[in-house]
Design an enzyme around this catalytic site. Structure first.
Site, short mmCIF file in Angstrom:
data_model
loop_
_atom_site.label_atom_id
_atom_site.label_comp_id
_atom_site.label_asym_id
_atom_site.label_seq_id
_atom_site.Cartn_x
_atom_site.Cartn_y
_atom_site.Cartn_z
N ASP A 18 0.82 -1.19 0.00
CA ASP A 18 0.00 0.00 0.00
C ASP A 18 0.87 1.26 0.00
O ASP A 18 1.77 1.37 0.84
CB ASP A 18 -0.79 -0.06 1.31
CG ASP A 18 -2.17 0.46 1.14
OD1 ASP A 18 -2.38 1.22 0.19
OD2 ASP A 18 -3.03 0.13 1.97
N SER A 254 4.97 4.63 10.51
CA SER A 254 5.25 3.38 9.79
C SER A 254 3.95 2.67 9.46
O SER A 254 2.97 2.73 10.20
CB SER A 254 6.17 2.50 10.62
OG SER A 254 5.41 1.58 11.38
N LYS A 255 4.00 1.98 8.31
CA LYS A 255 2.80 1.29 7.84
C LYS A 255 2.41 0.15 8.77
O LYS A 255 1.27 -0.24 8.83
CB LYS A 255 3.03 0.75 6.41
CG LYS A 255 2.98 1.83 5.35
CD LYS A 255 2.76 1.26 3.96
CE LYS A 255 4.08 0.85 3.35
NZ LYS A 255 3.93 0.35 1.97
N ARG A 256 3.40 -0.41 9.48
CA ARG A 256 3.08 -1.51 10.38
C ARG A 256 2.31 -1.01 11.60
O ARG A 256 1.44 -1.69 12.10
CB ARG A 256 4.37 -2.22 10.85
CG ARG A 256 4.72 -3.41 9.97
CD ARG A 256 6.08 -3.96 10.32
NE ARG A 256 7.12 -2.99 10.05
CZ ARG A 256 7.93 -2.45 10.95
NH1 ARG A 256 7.82 -2.79 12.21
NH2 ARG A 256 8.84 -1.57 10.61
#
Ligand code: GLU
Length: 489
Positions: A18, A254-256
């Site tokens: 993404d 962060s994407k996490r």
């Protein structure tokens, strides 16, 4: 040496899932400058890290940047004079540069296995030494190196960082920047793929990029890039390192850890592209007059690198919601209705191709919610009742629990009063219900209409009741009120 010719900037996302909100942020600042000075903006896909590659991520980058109105002049999807713009299609471009560096003694082959490198790093950490390649392979032939442990058949190419490597470079935003001394960076991997450092230098040069505008996390890499330019005799682009987007606690987004790191999240949540653009601009930039609400065109007009903020920009989603509400209210009803409908499609309330009747319903209902929402997703909760079949309307638990003992009587009187109406318009509906419930049953207006709202919308909170009933129509409204009456026994 400085590049001459037209100004050319680029954004170079890696398709690793993404798209990150940082990609839009970088595209926005690159574009603000390019559009001001009339240059070209290139979208390059940096897909040489095959382990992290995700299949549909490139398409998502296109979709999301297009949605945000941040469009590029050249790129893999639209071609251009410096095609190809996807690094995996340029693999034959990088090796000759690496070979030149080897021939000139600026780079060397390294045969160390990953296991040996890991042990070396561990030992350095234990001994509290700076970590970095220990140059075991430097100056050795393949045969000489093969006799030592930790030998791999496939060599990588490393830069030979000289003792007097230039560590200071000029940054448009920050002035003189000093970066830490780099390690002997791998530039060509064993599989023949370049690492980011070689690819970025080769591509920026071959694509005639004049300004490299990217995130501050690349500051420590810039001395390596400067060296590669020097060794290869390439003109140095101008550098600008933007401050990173950070959470309110200053950590990197962060994407996490943070859903708001994903660009698609903003569309799913019902943010408007113009609000997100304004917000991203505001995070890193201030207008000369301090205005917080401004269009991209206004930003372009005023753009000045000196007004890019380098200290602790904060990604404050409350601010974004506020901005979004502002933009929602400023839209024409038709425009907002189109976006509300799109959002209802995205969230599955409406089918992919809404019927004309559904679109019309959405158009009629939009003025009821325009002042009541900040995000388009709030319209979903408020308007979903209009788009379900009467039999499928779910009554929310809290709405059911809010019904009092007098609800059956209130519903009976309402149904009778509404059946007698000649015209199904909000003012008449309201008058009939007031007469029946407030005057007839002696209920307080505050509680009188609660059961009607629950019956018609399934919720305790809804757009204005009488207008909602008008839009829903006589048959559906009466059917829903009767259904609730039956449920109550
Ligand atoms: N591929 C790098 C990234 O995803 C590009 C960095 C640069 O602009 O040089 O951030």
């Amino acid at each position: 040496m400085s590049p001459t010719g037209p100004v050319r900037l680029r954004v170079a996302p890696s398709p690793t899932g993404d798209p990150h909100v940082g990609t839009a942020y970088m595209a926005l600042f690159n574009l603000a400058f390019v559009r001001q000075v009339g240059g070209q903006f290139v979208l390059r896909i940096e897909d040489t890290d095959r382990a992290r590659y995700r299949d549909d991520s490139e398409r998502q980058v296109y979709d999301m940047l297009t949605w945000l109105g941040l469009t590029w002049d050249e790129g893999p999807d639209r071609g251009g004079p410096y095609a190809p713009y996807r690094q995996s299609e340029r693999l034959d471009h990088y090796r000759p540069y690496a070979e030149r560096l080897l021939a000139d003694g600026h780079a060397y082959l390294c045969w160390c296995t990953p296991e040996r490198l890991a042990q070396m790093r561990e030992a350095q950490q234990k001994a509290k030494q700076p970590t970095g390649y220990d140059r075991l392979c430097l100056g050795k032939t393949r045969e000489q190196r093969a006799e030592l442990p930790g030998f791999s058949d496939q060599a990588v190419v490393r830069m030979l960082i000289p003792d007097d490597a230039p560590l200071v470079f000029q940054d448009i935003i920050r002035g003189e920047v000093r970066a830490p001394r780099p390690d002997d960076q791998v530039i060509l991997k064993a599989d023949g793929f370049p690492t980011y450092h070689l690819a970025v230098v080769v591509d920026d040069h071959e694509m005639a990029i004049t300004h490299v505008v990217r995130g501050e996390e690349w500051i420590s890499s810039t001395p390596k890039h400067v060296l590669l330019h020097q060794w290869l005799g390439l003109p140095l682009p101008a550098y600008a390192h933007m401050p990173l987007l950070r959470n309110t606690d200053k950590s990197k987004i962060s994407k996490r850890k943070n859903p708001a790191a994903r660009l698609t999240w903003f569309r799913e949540q019902g943010y408007l592209p113009e609000a997100l653009r304004n917000f991203l601009a505001l995070v890193g930039y201030s207008m000369p007059d301090g205005r917080e609400v401004f269009s991209f065109a206004e930003m372009i007009e005023s753009f000045d690198w000196h007004r890019v903020n380098t200290v602790g920009p904060v990604f404050d989603l409350d601010k974004l919601a506020w901005l979004n509400g502002h933009y929602v209210r400023a839209l024409s009803v038709d425009d907002l209705a189109g976006r509300v409908t799109e959002h209802l499609v995205l969230s599955g309330v409406l089918p992919a191709e809404p019927t004309a009747a559904q679109r019309d319903l959405g158009r009629q209902a939009t003025p009821l919610v325009q002042e009541r929402m900040q995000l388009l997703s709030e319209a979903e909760g408020m308007l979903a009742f209009l788009f379900v079949a009467d039999d499928d309307l779910q009554v929310a638990d809290d709405a059911a629990a809010s019904l009092r003992e007098d609800a059956p009587a209130a519903l009976d009187s309402s149904i009778t009063a509404l059946r007698g109406l000649d015209q199904w318009v909000a003012a008449d509906i309201e008058a009939a219900l007031r007469t029946a419930l407030v005057e007839g049953l002696g209920l307080k207006p505050k509680v009188a209409f609660g059961p009607l709202r629950v019956g018609v919308t399934g919720r305790r909170i809804s757009p204005p009741l009488f207008e909602s009933m008008q839009i829903l129509g006589r048959d559906s409204s009466l059917a829903r009120l009767s259904a609730l009456r039956h449920r109550l026994g």
